[in-house]
Scaffold this motif. Structure first.
Motif, PDB file in Angstrom:
ATOM      1  N   HIS A   1       0.858  -8.085  -5.036  1.00  0.00           N
ATOM      2  CA  HIS A   1       0.218  -7.342  -3.942  1.00  0.00           C
ATOM      3  C   HIS A   1      -0.825  -6.390  -4.520  1.00  0.00           C
ATOM      4  O   HIS A   1      -0.602  -5.809  -5.600  1.00  0.00           O
ATOM      5  CB  HIS A   1       1.327  -6.548  -3.197  1.00  0.00           C
ATOM      6  N   PRO A   2      -1.953  -6.196  -3.815  1.00  0.00           N
ATOM      7  CA  PRO A   2      -2.981  -5.292  -4.371  1.00  0.00           C
ATOM      8  C   PRO A   2      -2.619  -3.795  -4.262  1.00  0.00           C
ATOM      9  O   PRO A   2      -3.420  -2.942  -4.630  1.00  0.00           O
ATOM     10  CB  PRO A   2      -4.216  -5.605  -3.527  1.00  0.00           C
ATOM     11  N   LEU A   3      -1.442  -3.492  -3.752  1.00  0.00           N
ATOM     12  CA  LEU A   3      -0.983  -2.106  -3.539  1.00  0.00           C
ATOM     13  C   LEU A   3      -1.923  -1.343  -2.596  1.00  0.00           C
ATOM     14  O   LEU A   3      -2.163  -0.149  -2.756  1.00  0.00           O
ATOM     15  CB  LEU A   3      -0.797  -1.354  -4.864  1.00  0.00           C
ATOM     16  N   THR A   4      -2.436  -2.077  -1.590  1.00  0.00           N
ATOM     17  CA  THR A   4      -3.264  -1.445  -0.561  1.00  0.00           C
ATOM     18  C   THR A   4      -2.411  -0.502   0.265  1.00  0.00           C
ATOM     19  O   THR A   4      -1.385  -0.910   0.821  1.00  0.00           O
ATOM     20  CB  THR A   4      -3.887  -2.518   0.364  1.00  0.00           C
ATOM     21  N   ARG A   5      -2.857   0.761   0.337  1.00  0.00           N
ATOM     22  CA  ARG A   5      -2.118   1.756   1.116  1.00  0.00           C
ATOM     23  C   ARG A   5      -2.762   1.875   2.490  1.00  0.00           C
ATOM     24  O   ARG A   5      -3.974   1.685   2.631  1.00  0.00           O
ATOM     25  CB  ARG A   5      -2.158   3.113   0.403  1.00  0.00           C
ATOM     26  N   PHE A   6      -1.962   2.210   3.500  1.00  0.00           N
ATOM     27  CA  PHE A   6      -2.537   2.430   4.824  1.00  0.00           C
ATOM     28  C   PHE A   6      -2.949   3.896   4.920  1.00  0.00           C
ATOM     29  O   PHE A   6      -2.176   4.760   5.290  1.00  0.00           O
ATOM     30  CB  PHE A   6      -1.577   2.056   5.955  1.00  0.00           C
ATOM     31  N   THR A   7      -4.202   4.147   4.552  1.00  0.00           N
ATOM     32  CA  THR A   7      -4.710   5.522   4.590  1.00  0.00           C
ATOM     33  C   THR A   7      -5.501   5.726   5.874  1.00  0.00           C
ATOM     34  O   THR A   7      -6.108   4.794   6.411  1.00  0.00           O
ATOM     35  CB  THR A   7      -5.610   5.800   3.380  1.00  0.00           C
ATOM     36  N   THR A   8      -5.480   6.963   6.371  1.00  0.00           N
ATOM     37  CA  THR A   8      -6.172   7.303   7.621  1.00  0.00           C
ATOM     38  C   THR A   8      -6.935   8.596   7.413  1.00  0.00           C
ATOM     39  O   THR A   8      -6.936   9.154   6.305  1.00  0.00           O
ATOM     40  CB  THR A   8      -5.174   7.528   8.769  1.00  0.00           C
ATOM     41  N   ALA A   9      -7.503   9.109   8.517  1.00  0.00           N
ATOM     42  CA  ALA A   9      -8.209  10.394   8.451  1.00  0.00           C
ATOM     43  C   ALA A   9      -7.285  11.507   7.961  1.00  0.00           C
ATOM     44  O   ALA A   9      -7.746  12.524   7.442  1.00  0.00           O
ATOM     45  CB  ALA A   9      -8.766  10.739   9.826  1.00  0.00           C
ATOM     46  N   ALA A  10      -5.955  11.305   8.107  1.00  0.00           N
ATOM     47  CA  ALA A  10      -5.013  12.331   7.638  1.00  0.00           C
ATOM     48  C   ALA A  10      -5.038  12.430   6.118  1.00  0.00           C
ATOM     49  O   ALA A  10      -4.580  13.422   5.539  1.00  0.00           O
ATOM     50  CB  ALA A  10      -3.596  12.006   8.109  1.00  0.00           C
ATOM     51  N   ASP A  11      -5.564  11.404   5.447  1.00  0.00           N
ATOM     52  CA  ASP A  11      -5.583  11.410   3.979  1.00  0.00           C
ATOM     53  C   ASP A  11      -6.901  11.930   3.420  1.00  0.00           C
ATOM     54  O   ASP A  11      -7.104  11.907   2.212  1.00  0.00           O
ATOM     55  CB  ASP A  11      -5.311   9.989   3.464  1.00  0.00           C
TER      56      ASP A  11
ATOM     57  N   VAL B   1       2.874   5.104  -3.590  1.00  0.00           N
ATOM     58  CA  VAL B   1       2.149   4.554  -4.734  1.00  0.00           C
ATOM     59  C   VAL B   1       1.697   5.684  -5.654  1.00  0.00           C
ATOM     60  O   VAL B   1       1.045   6.626  -5.214  1.00  0.00           O
ATOM     61  CB  VAL B   1       0.907   3.753  -4.254  1.00  0.00           C
ATOM     62  N   THR B   2       2.068   5.578  -6.915  1.00  0.00           N
ATOM     63  CA  THR B   2       1.537   6.497  -7.919  1.00  0.00           C
ATOM     64  C   THR B   2       0.218   5.900  -8.404  1.00  0.00           C
ATOM     65  O   THR B   2       0.199   4.763  -8.901  1.00  0.00           O
ATOM     66  CB  THR B   2       2.517   6.639  -9.108  1.00  0.00           C
ATOM     67  N   PRO B   3      -0.897   6.630  -8.191  1.00  0.00           N
ATOM     68  CA  PRO B   3      -2.199   6.026  -8.508  1.00  0.00           C
ATOM     69  C   PRO B   3      -2.348   5.695  -9.987  1.00  0.00           C
ATOM     70  O   PRO B   3      -1.661   6.269 -10.842  1.00  0.00           O
ATOM     71  CB  PRO B   3      -3.205   7.110  -8.094  1.00  0.00           C
ATOM     72  N   ALA B   4      -3.254   4.774 -10.261  1.00  0.00           N
ATOM     73  CA  ALA B   4      -3.535   4.382 -11.652  1.00  0.00           C
ATOM     74  C   ALA B   4      -4.116   5.571 -12.414  1.00  0.00           C
ATOM     75  O   ALA B   4      -4.776   6.431 -11.837  1.00  0.00           O
ATOM     76  CB  ALA B   4      -4.546   3.238 -11.646  1.00  0.00           C
ATOM     77  N   THR B   5      -3.829   5.606 -13.702  1.00  0.00           N
ATOM     78  CA  THR B   5      -4.486   6.597 -14.574  1.00  0.00           C
ATOM     79  C   THR B   5      -5.307   5.799 -15.597  1.00  0.00           C
ATOM     80  O   THR B   5      -5.340   4.565 -15.553  1.00  0.00           O
ATOM     81  CB  THR B   5      -3.432   7.431 -15.323  1.00  0.00           C
ATOM     82  N   ALA B   6      -5.897   6.514 -16.541  1.00  0.00           N
ATOM     83  CA  ALA B   6      -6.695   5.828 -17.559  1.00  0.00           C
ATOM     84  C   ALA B   6      -5.830   4.849 -18.362  1.00  0.00           C
ATOM     85  O   ALA B   6      -6.318   3.844 -18.870  1.00  0.00           O
ATOM     86  CB  ALA B   6      -7.332   6.865 -18.482  1.00  0.00           C
ATOM     87  N   THR B   7      -4.543   5.151 -18.441  1.00  0.00           N
ATOM     88  CA  THR B   7      -3.691   4.316 -19.308  1.00  0.00           C
ATOM     89  C   THR B   7      -2.656   3.485 -18.536  1.00  0.00           C
ATOM     90  O   THR B   7      -2.126   2.513 -19.063  1.00  0.00           O
ATOM     91  CB  THR B   7      -2.930   5.206 -20.313  1.00  0.00           C
ATOM     92  N   GLU B   8      -2.359   3.899 -17.276  1.00  0.00           N
ATOM     93  CA  GLU B   8      -1.269   3.231 -16.533  1.00  0.00           C
ATOM     94  C   GLU B   8      -1.830   2.625 -15.251  1.00  0.00           C
ATOM     95  O   GLU B   8      -2.610   3.265 -14.554  1.00  0.00           O
ATOM     96  CB  GLU B   8      -0.221   4.270 -16.104  1.00  0.00           C
ATOM     97  N   PRO B   9      -1.420   1.396 -14.891  1.00  0.00           N
ATOM     98  CA  PRO B   9      -1.823   0.858 -13.580  1.00  0.00           C
ATOM     99  C   PRO B   9      -1.078   1.572 -12.447  1.00  0.00           C
ATOM    100  O   PRO B   9      -0.056   2.220 -12.703  1.00  0.00           O
ATOM    101  CB  PRO B   9      -1.392  -0.613 -13.663  1.00  0.00           C
ATOM    102  N   ALA B  10      -1.602   1.445 -11.223  1.00  0.00           N
ATOM    103  CA  ALA B  10      -0.891   1.990 -10.056  1.00  0.00           C
ATOM    104  C   ALA B  10       0.473   1.326  -9.966  1.00  0.00           C
ATOM    105  O   ALA B  10       0.638   0.159 -10.339  1.00  0.00           O
ATOM    106  CB  ALA B  10      -1.699   1.717  -8.803  1.00  0.00           C
ATOM    107  N   ARG B  11       1.466   2.085  -9.470  1.00  0.00           N
ATOM    108  CA  ARG B  11       2.803   1.478  -9.343  1.00  0.00           C
ATOM    109  C   ARG B  11       3.542   2.111  -8.167  1.00  0.00           C
ATOM    110  O   ARG B  11       3.225   3.237  -7.753  1.00  0.00           O
ATOM    111  CB  ARG B  11       3.595   1.648 -10.630  1.00  0.00           C
ATOM    112  N   LEU B  12       4.539   1.372  -7.669  1.00  0.00           N
ATOM    113  CA  LEU B  12       5.387   1.905  -6.598  1.00  0.00           C
ATOM    114  C   LEU B  12       6.331   2.952  -7.178  1.00  0.00           C
ATOM    115  O   LEU B  12       6.837   2.778  -8.285  1.00  0.00           O
ATOM    116  CB  LEU B  12       6.237   0.795  -5.970  1.00  0.00           C
TER     117      LEU B  12
END
Ligand SMILES: O=C(O)CCC(=O)C(=O)O
Length: 296
Positions: free
Chosen positions: A47-57, A84-95
Motif C-alpha cells: 500500500h502507498p500509505l496514503t493518508r486521508f488528510t483534510t483541511a483539519a490537517d 503513519v509515522t512519516p518517512a525520515t532521511a533514513t527511515e521509510p514511512a511506517r504504520l
C-alpha cells in the motif's frame, strides 16, 4: 419505506433527517462484519500509505495522490493521519498501529462489494430516495466506510457535500448509516440545522491542473462570508447502530476526532441527480468501466 409528510417537512426545515432503525440489527451486523473482514484483508506492505488528510490537517493538506484520485471505481484503503509515522532521511514511512486499526476509510466504490451493494441499491433505498423528491434520476457515487479509529480517528471539518460532488445545479444528498452506536464521545455527526437554506455552493473540490486536488471558486456564485463553525445553533446527532441519516448537499456538518477507546464505524454513499451536469473537474470522476450506478 416512503418518508412521511412530517419527515419531509423536517428535511426541508433542517437539511438533514435522522431515521432510527432504518436497518435491522441483523442487516447492520452483516455490514459491520463485512467491514471487519475488509479491514482484516488490508495489507499495508503493498500500500502507498496514503493518508486521508483534510483541511483539519493544514491549509492545502487535502489528499490528492493517484491512489486517491483513481479510487472512484475501486475499493481502496485510506489511513488515519495519526497512524503513519512519516518517512525520515533514513527511515521509510511506517504504520505505528496494527493494520486493521490504521484505516480511516474504505472507498470510494464500496458498492462493488456484494454486501454493501445490495443495501445501497436495494428497494428500500430506492423508495426513500424517490419519496425525498430531490432527484429526477438518482445516481450513486462515493460509497465508503468511515472507521474513526479509537484515539487517532480524525476530525471531519465543517463542510457541505455539494462542494465535494459538484453538479450544476447542486444536487448531492448523503445517505449515512451508523454501523455502530455514534456518540459525542466517539465522534458523532453535528449539523447546523437550516444552513442548507443560506449556504451557497461557491467553491468546489477539483483535480488541480498540476496534479493533486484544490478548491476552486464556482463561477458567478458570491462566496459565503459566514464563519459556519462559530455560528450558534449546532446540534449533535448521536444515534444507534442501524440509523440512517439523510444529509442535504448544502447543509453544514462536521464530526470531531475520536479520543475514545471505541471505533465509530459508519457506511455512507452519496446521490446526485443524473439530470444535472456532473462537473468534469470534480475530484471523483466516473469511468467507462463504471459509470455512476443508477438508483432510479
Ligand atoms: O462520518 C463522518 O464523520 C463525516 C461524514 C461526512 O461528513 C460526509 O459523508 O459528508
Amino acid at each position: 419505506m416512503a418518508l412521511t409528510p412530517a419527515q419531509l417537512s423536517q428535511w426541508e426545515e433542517e437539511g438533514y433527517l435522522v431515521l432510527p432503525s432504518f436497518f435491522s440489527q441483523a442487516e447492520t451486523k452483516e455490514m459491520l462484519d463485512r467491514t471487519h473482514a475488509l479491514l482484516s484483508s488490508f495489507d499495508p506492505t503493498t500500500h502507498p500509505l496514503t493518508r486521508f488528510t483534510t483541511a483539519a490537517d493544514g491549509p492545502n493538506a487535502h489528499v490528492g495522490d493517484e491512489y486517491f484520485l483513481n479510487s472512484g471505481d475501486k475499493i481502496r484503503f485510506f489511513l488515519e493521519p495519526g497512524a503513519v509515522t512519516p518517512a525520515t532521511a533514513t527511515e521509510p514511512a511506517r504504520l505505528n498501529v496494527p493494520a486493521d486499526r490504521s484505516v480511516n476509510k474504505i472507498g470510494h466504490a464500496l458498492l462493488l462489494d456484494p454486501v454493501f451493494g445490495k443495501y445501497t441499491l436495494g428497494d428500500r433505498m430506492t423508495e426513500v430516495a424517490k419519496s425525498l423528491g430531490a432527484h429526477k434520476s438518482a445516481r450513486v457515487l462515493q460509497s465508503m466506510v468511515i472507521c474513526k479509529q479509537p484515539r487517532i480517528g480524525g476530525e471531519v471539518p465543517c463542510h457541505n457535500d455539494s462542494t465535494f460532488l459538484y453538479t450544476d445545479p447542486p444536487s448531492a444528498v448523503g445517505c449515512w448509516i451508523a454501523l455502530e452506536d455514534c456518540t459525542p464521545q466517539n465522534g458523532c455527526l453535528s449539523f447546523l440545522p437550516g444552513s442548507h437554506k443560506t449556504a451557497r455552493i461557491s467553491s468546489r473540490f477539483v483535480r488541480a491542473s498540476g496534479g493533486g486536488t484544490t478548491f476552486e471558486p464556482v463561477p458567478c456564485v458570491k462566496p459565503n462570508e459566514e464563519d459556519w463553525d462559530a455560528l450558534p445553533g449546532w446540534k449533535e446527532a448521536p444515534c444507534t447502530a442501524g440509523t440512517m441519516v439523510l444529509i442535504h448537499g448544502s447543509v453544514m456538518h462536521r464530526s470531531p476526532p475520536n479520543p475514545s477507546n471505541r471505533t465509530r464505524i459508519i457506511y455512507t454513499f452519496h446521490m446526485v441527480d443524473g439530470e444535472c451536469v456532473y462537473d468534469e473537474k470534480n475530484w471523483l470522476q466516473p469511468t467507462p468501466e463504471m459509470p455512476f450506478a443508477k438508483l432510479f
